[in-house]
Design a protein around this motif. Structure first.
Motif, PDB file in Angstrom:
ATOM      1  N   ILE A  96      16.998  39.499  35.967  1.00 51.81           N
ATOM      2  CA  ILE A  96      17.090  40.911  36.353  1.00 51.81           C
ATOM      3  C   ILE A  96      18.547  41.341  36.449  1.00 51.81           C
ATOM      4  O   ILE A  96      18.936  42.410  35.948  1.00 51.81           O
ATOM      5  N   ARG A  97      19.388  40.483  37.057  1.00 47.83           N
ATOM      6  CA  ARG A  97      20.794  40.854  37.238  1.00 47.83           C
ATOM      7  C   ARG A  97      21.524  40.960  35.907  1.00 47.83           C
ATOM      8  O   ARG A  97      22.232  41.932  35.632  1.00 47.83           O
ATOM      9  N   GLU A  98      21.360  39.964  35.041  1.00 42.56           N
ATOM     10  CA  GLU A  98      22.096  39.964  33.778  1.00 42.56           C
ATOM     11  C   GLU A  98      21.584  41.045  32.816  1.00 42.56           C
ATOM     12  O   GLU A  98      22.356  41.574  32.016  1.00 42.56           O
ATOM     13  N   PHE A  99      20.305  41.387  32.890  1.00 46.94           N
ATOM     14  CA  PHE A  99      19.817  42.516  32.090  1.00 46.94           C
ATOM     15  C   PHE A  99      20.406  43.828  32.600  1.00 46.94           C
ATOM     16  O   PHE A  99      20.667  44.740  31.808  1.00 46.94           O
ATOM     17  N   THR A 112       3.559  29.675  28.976  1.00 46.49           N
ATOM     18  CA  THR A 112       3.375  30.957  28.284  1.00 46.49           C
ATOM     19  C   THR A 112       3.590  32.122  29.244  1.00 46.49           C
ATOM     20  O   THR A 112       4.237  33.121  28.893  1.00 46.49           O
ATOM     21  N   LEU A 113       3.070  32.017  30.457  1.00 43.96           N
ATOM     22  CA  LEU A 113       3.319  33.047  31.466  1.00 43.96           C
ATOM     23  C   LEU A 113       4.806  33.135  31.799  1.00 43.96           C
ATOM     24  O   LEU A 113       5.344  34.232  32.030  1.00 43.96           O
ATOM     25  N   PHE A 114       5.460  31.991  31.828  1.00 43.35           N
ATOM     26  CA  PHE A 114       6.901  31.949  32.091  1.00 43.35           C
ATOM     27  C   PHE A 114       7.666  32.744  31.030  1.00 43.35           C
ATOM     28  O   PHE A 114       8.540  33.557  31.348  1.00 43.35           O
ATOM     29  N   LEU A 115       7.326  32.535  29.766  1.00 43.12           N
ATOM     30  CA  LEU A 115       7.986  33.254  28.679  1.00 43.12           C
ATOM     31  C   LEU A 115       7.573  34.727  28.652  1.00 43.12           C
ATOM     32  O   LEU A 115       8.380  35.593  28.293  1.00 43.12           O
ATOM     33  N   LEU A 116       6.340  34.991  29.017  1.00 41.18           N
ATOM     34  CA  LEU A 116       5.880  36.380  29.045  1.00 41.18           C
ATOM     35  C   LEU A 116       6.677  37.190  30.058  1.00 41.18           C
ATOM     36  O   LEU A 116       6.993  38.369  29.812  1.00 41.18           O
ATOM     37  N   SER A 117       7.022  36.591  31.183  1.00 43.13           N
ATOM     38  CA  SER A 117       7.829  37.297  32.183  1.00 43.13           C
ATOM     39  C   SER A 117       9.196  37.663  31.625  1.00 43.13           C
ATOM     40  O   SER A 117       9.751  38.727  31.960  1.00 43.13           O
ATOM     41  N   PHE A 118       9.752  36.807  30.782  1.00 46.42           N
ATOM     42  CA  PHE A 118      11.042  37.124  30.164  1.00 46.42           C
ATOM     43  C   PHE A 118      10.941  38.376  29.300  1.00 46.42           C
ATOM     44  O   PHE A 118      11.793  39.272  29.380  1.00 46.42           O
ATOM     45  N   TYR A 119       9.900  38.473  28.498  1.00 45.32           N
ATOM     46  CA  TYR A 119       9.767  39.639  27.611  1.00 45.32           C
ATOM     47  C   TYR A 119       9.367  40.894  28.378  1.00 45.32           C
ATOM     48  O   TYR A 119       9.669  42.009  27.931  1.00 45.32           O
ATOM     49  N   ILE A 120       8.715  40.749  29.509  1.00 37.52           N
ATOM     50  CA  ILE A 120       8.417  41.924  30.332  1.00 37.52           C
ATOM     51  C   ILE A 120       9.715  42.504  30.895  1.00 37.52           C
ATOM     52  O   ILE A 120       9.947  43.723  30.835  1.00 37.52           O
ATOM     53  N   TYR A 156      12.632  42.018  29.652  1.00 38.29           N
ATOM     54  CA  TYR A 156      13.371  42.479  28.471  1.00 38.29           C
ATOM     55  C   TYR A 156      12.934  43.887  28.058  1.00 38.29           C
ATOM     56  O   TYR A 156      13.757  44.764  27.796  1.00 38.29           O
ATOM     57  N   SER A 157      11.627  44.121  28.010  1.00 41.52           N
ATOM     58  CA  SER A 157      11.130  45.436  27.605  1.00 41.52           C
ATOM     59  C   SER A 157      11.451  46.504  28.651  1.00 41.52           C
ATOM     60  O   SER A 157      11.740  47.655  28.301  1.00 41.52           O
ATOM     61  N   ARG A 158      11.429  46.135  29.931  1.00 37.88           N
ATOM     62  CA  ARG A 158      11.765  47.103  30.978  1.00 37.88           C
ATOM     63  C   ARG A 158      13.238  47.507  30.906  1.00 37.88           C
ATOM     64  O   ARG A 158      13.590  48.642  31.243  1.00 37.88           O
ATOM     65  N   SER A 159      14.095  46.595  30.483  1.00 35.88           N
ATOM     66  CA  SER A 159      15.518  46.919  30.391  1.00 35.88           C
ATOM     67  C   SER A 159      15.807  47.916  29.273  1.00 35.88           C
ATOM     68  O   SER A 159      16.880  48.532  29.258  1.00 35.88           O
TER      69      SER A 159
END
Length: 562
Positions: free
Chosen positions: A273-276, A322-330, A332-335
């Motif tokens: 969250i911080r780096e995005f 898979t849930l772990f990676l899905l959180s990354f793209y969520i 990512y898309s919010r940013s």
């Protein structure tokens, strides 16, 4: 009487001489001032002092910026480091020779830090490169002296030592926040991470350790959002994972799940969250280290999650990862919401979007085997191609090509005949047919987005033919294979040729023409000499009819276009 007159005359003469001398000096001074006031022509150009030249490029902005950085920044830090080494060596020598006793050693360390801190604070405006290093040096000396009283001389207990070290570290954090100093914050972070390790008694008190580290990461999250620091996030990230790895090497299997997992999830989400947020604020700059931090956050988090899930939930590991990676793209898309991307910023976000692809592939590989794995890889490549085309992300689109290559190639790992297998009605052929269909759809959907889309179409037809050849090779006896190869080429070549002419698709015309050309070459160069008489007759019959139909079709198309 005469003497008096003579004296009076001499005095008048002397006064007149003085007046004459004064008048002469006055005339000379006036003549010199007139001479100086006249402009003296000179052939030499007027020299301008460098400070008066407004067009002079500062050294730090010119081509010698690297020299400027070394002189003002690196030399200062190396100098401070050299002083630290010299002080440590001298202190060690004094202890070895017993020049100073135990209590004096502690006080020397504490008192020696005070002038360093004072001078570092005094020079914060005049020497911005030196001041943070001196403040950090003073705090490090004070930190070491205080800890020495605990570890060597037992002047206070474990709790008192830990509280003192934390207060010193938090004081340094507060100063670094006030001064916005990345260097000083680095010293403070070192103290924060070392404090629980230095006072540890070897007990497995991991709930306290991970709770303490999470609180510290939350504090760093709050401080980082207002600072344009570059190196510190990476250092803090590596420190978190290093401490966890050292602990988990011997204690993870005997621990409970909650605290290690909560710590890893907390660090992962806080850093993402911080780096995005930082990337969003600096998207038009060169956020190289921000991208590196995001990549390591995802990669190290994935490795630690793989480790934890492999011990506690081995069967659910692919699903949880898979849930772990899905959180990354969520995240990512919010940013990407509520921001307008220029071409440069879009390229940066495209690169970030690629970070999870190899990890997703690894999850697919570890979670499935055999034909299910092959079908999943092909489906994943197709989904990513569609997603990258929809989002107009060229980097992600190009990254699908190696995924396609591996997925399509993996299907050939099952080129063996299973028990009671029916040709063309088995999972292997479904993979070939589905892969070809996905390739055609990928071309059709992305043909207006990328010039590379034609590669999908060029691969789809031969890949499907290869699937048919595999089925023929595995499902029929040897004497029928050559004949069926020819029939396969004739049938698909004629179909693609007709569709190509009807739909005006040049690539299909070429594919059909090449197929028929291969049949002709195969018939006259190989089948004519190797097939039995019956199959030779059938092959010649089918080939002849196909060529006559094709020629008639070509002539009709030609008449319609004339």
């Amino acid at each position: 009487m005469e003497e008096n007159e003579s004296k009076e005359i001499l005095s008048k003469i002397q006064s007149m001489e003085r007046e004459l001398f004064f008048l002469k000096e006055r005339v000379l001074s006036l003549s010199q001032s007139k001479t100086i006031s006249k402009p003296i022509p000179s052939e030499l150009p007027k020299q301008i002092h460098p400070l008066d030249n407004k067009e002079t490029v500062p050294l730090e902005e010119g081509p010698n910026w690297f020299i400027q950085w070394i002189g003002q920044n690196l030399f200062v830090k190396l100098g401070v480091f050299s002083l630290i080494l010299a002080s440590v060596w001298f202190f060690y020598l004094a202890i070895e020779e017993y020049w100073i006793n135990e209590s004096v050693r502690i006080w020397i360390g504490i008192l020696s830090s005070l002038p360093v801190l004072w001078y570092g604070y005094k020079t914060k405006d005049t020497r911005p490169y030196l001041s943070p290093s001196l403040l950090g040096l003073g705090i490090a000396v004070l930190f070491s002296a205080y800890y020495s009283g605990y570890v060597w001389y037992d002047l206070y207990g474990t709790e008192t030592c830990f509280v003192g070290l934390i207060l010193l570290s938090l004081t340094a954090v507060g100063i670094s926040y006030a001064e916005k100093s990345e260097v000083l914050f680095g010293f403070a972070s070192l103290g924060v991470f070392l404090s629980p390790i230095l006072v540890s008694t070897g007990q497995n008190s991991y709930p306290f350790l991970f709770t303490y580290l999470l609180i510290w990461n939350a504090l760093f999250f709050w401080i980082r959002k207002e600072m344009e620091w570059k190196v510190i996030p990476l250092i803090v990230l590596f420190a978190n994972h290093l401490i966890f790895a050292i602990w988990a090497e011997s204690k993870l299997q005997d621990a409970k799940l909650f605290y290690p997992l909560a710590f890893q999830i907390g660090v992962y989400l806080l850093f993402l969250i911080r780096e995005f947020q930082v990337l969003k604020a600096n998207r038009e700059k060169e956020p190289v280290l921000t991208l590196v931090t995001l990549g390591f956050t995802l990669g190290l988090g994935f490795i630690q999650a793989f480790w934890i899930f492999g011990i506690f939930y081995p069967t659910l590991k692919p699903f949880l990862l898979t849930l772990f990676l899905l959180s990354f793209y969520i995240i990512y898309s919010r940013s990407l919401k509520e921001i307008t991307l220029t071409e440069k910023a879009k390229s940066t976000y495209d690169i970030v979007g690629l970070f999870g692809l190899p990890l997703i592939i690894s999850v697919i590989v570890m979670g499935m085997t055999g034909k299910t794995l092959a079908f999943s890889l092909i489906s994943f490549a197709f989904v990513v191609t569609m997603a990258s085309t929809y989002s107009k992300q060229m980097y992600m689109y190009l990254a699908t090509f190696p995924v396609w290559f591996f997925a399509l190639l993996y299907a050939f790992a099952f080129t063996y005949r299973s028990f009671n297998e029916i040709p063309f009605l088995n999972g292997r052929f479904v993979i070939f047919a589905t892969g070809s269909l996905y390739l055609v759809l990928s071309y059709w959907y992305s043909r207006n987005f990328s010039p590379f889309a034609k590669l999908f179409l060029y691969v789809a037809y031969p890949y499907f033919l290869l699937g048919n050849f595999v089925e023929i090779h595995l499902g029929f006896p040897e004497e029928k294979r050559l004949f069926l190869y020819s029939i396969c080429l004739i049938f698909y070549g004629l179909c693609t040729l007709v569709i190509g002419f009807k739909k005006e698709i040049q690539s299909l015309k070429v594919a059909g023409f090449v197929s028929l050309a291969l049949v002709i070459a195969k018939f006259y160069l190989y089948d004519f000499w190797n097939l039995s008489l019956g199959y030779r007759i059938l092959a010649g019959l089918f080939l002849g009819i196909t060529l006559i139909v094709t020629g008639t079709f070509y002539n009709r198309i030609k008449k319609e276009t004339v």
